[in-house]
Design an enzyme around this catalytic site. Sequence first.
Site, mmCIF file in Angstrom:
data_model
loop_
_atom_site.group_PDB
_atom_site.id
_atom_site.type_symbol
_atom_site.label_atom_id
_atom_site.label_comp_id
_atom_site.label_asym_id
_atom_site.label_seq_id
_atom_site.Cartn_x
_atom_site.Cartn_y
_atom_site.Cartn_z
ATOM 1 N N THR A 154 -99.644 22.333 35.178
ATOM 2 C CA THR A 154 -98.200 22.199 34.971
ATOM 3 C C THR A 154 -97.752 20.850 35.508
ATOM 4 O OG1 THR A 154 -97.882 24.555 35.311
ATOM 5 C CG2 THR A 154 -95.941 23.170 35.618
ATOM 6 N N GLY A 184 -94.879 32.290 32.286
ATOM 7 C CA GLY A 184 -94.684 32.146 33.731
ATOM 8 C C GLY A 184 -93.303 31.622 34.070
ATOM 9 N N ASP A 185 -93.203 31.001 35.221
ATOM 10 C CA ASP A 185 -91.909 30.537 35.738
ATOM 11 C C ASP A 185 -91.396 29.252 35.080
ATOM 12 O OD1 ASP A 185 -94.234 29.322 37.002
ATOM 13 O OD2 ASP A 185 -92.774 28.177 38.173
ATOM 14 N N GLY A 206 -97.372 26.507 40.391
ATOM 15 C CA GLY A 206 -98.289 27.422 41.061
ATOM 16 C C GLY A 206 -98.216 28.791 40.388
HETATM 17 C C1 SD4 Z 1 -97.322 29.241 35.441
HETATM 18 N N1 SD4 Z 1 -96.356 27.939 37.216
HETATM 19 O O1 SD4 Z 1 -97.352 29.336 34.220
HETATM 20 C C2 SD4 Z 1 -97.229 27.858 36.059
HETATM 21 C C3 SD4 Z 1 -98.608 27.390 36.411
HETATM 22 C C4 SD4 Z 1 -98.656 26.178 37.278
HETATM 23 O O2 SD4 Z 1 -99.876 24.474 38.171
HETATM 24 O O3 SD4 Z 1 -97.685 25.717 37.819
HETATM 25 N N2 SD4 Z 1 -99.816 25.606 37.467
HETATM 26 O O4 SD4 Z 1 -97.398 30.216 36.194
#
Ligand code: SD4
Length: 297
Positions: A154, A184-185, A206
């Site tokens: 990300t 995700g977020d 994350g």
């Molecule tokens: C997610 N937050 O899809 C993202 C993944 C991410 O570094 O940030 N990876 O959950």
Amino acid sequence: MTTILSTWKEPGRVAIEAAWQSRKAGADLRTTLEHGLTAAELDPKMIAIGLGSIPNADGELELDASMMDGRTLEAGAVCAVRGIVPVISVARRVMEKTPHVMLAADQARRFAIEEGFGPTNLMTAESCRLYSEWLANRELEKEYVHSLDKPSDTVTMLALEDGPHLVAASSTSGMAYKKPGRVGDSPIVGAGIYADDEVGAAGATGLGEELWKACASFRAVEQMRRGASPQEACDEVVAQMLRRQPRAAEMPCVVFALARDGSWGAAVTNGTFELWSCQDGQLDCRTYEATQAAAIM
Ligand code: SD4
């Protein structure tokens, strides 16, 4: 003065350098972040986001992206989009050309195609190789185990200019080998990004499930609204996650924040996290460690 922040060492560097080039050439903040994220999305060698990143459990890339403008609180996002890059540009068009905040999956793709984006095969030889390797070993793997090794899928960016005015944006391929349809977020306003010119902006990266449940970015901005510095705001969000969400301690969950006065901070629940900054072209990369937030629990 223009301040830009960008997450994670490798993709973050590509994104922040491209963002600054764009800014130097006169771009506004929306375009600055769009160009930064686009550079990382279109780089096939960059396995983090966009073209050539890590697919879902079916071997398909499903991308999420979002942008929020702190002046107007306008926001646009797309999630689970297949076969289109750059998805950050599609998210921006959702914000600017529709009355909606988010378009999802096939209908987001349809919107993108109507807007002139060409369908593209996003799997490179390297992402196919990684996927085959994962398939061959999947019985031995726990869900998300690969993501522990490769947290940087990300890029989330924040930008501030005199005014003060802030924009936040994020682009992701999501968790490696995720369940198809999982979101995700990152494309969720308040979870992955938030910006309000009255206060500042925040972003997350994350383990998205935990960051989403924590409403991490919104909560960091609201802490700053109540007077916390960006570092205090991030420490508090992360400390609360560690106290209330046991899974947040198992993987890096990062929140970072940029206040309208130009100060910034970041905190991570587990391991380390690199954050790039660019102040009028002056680049720096700082590593944050989990210990600081854990200490104030
Ligand atoms: C997610 N937050 O899809 C993202 C993944 C991410 O570094 O940030 N990876 O959950």
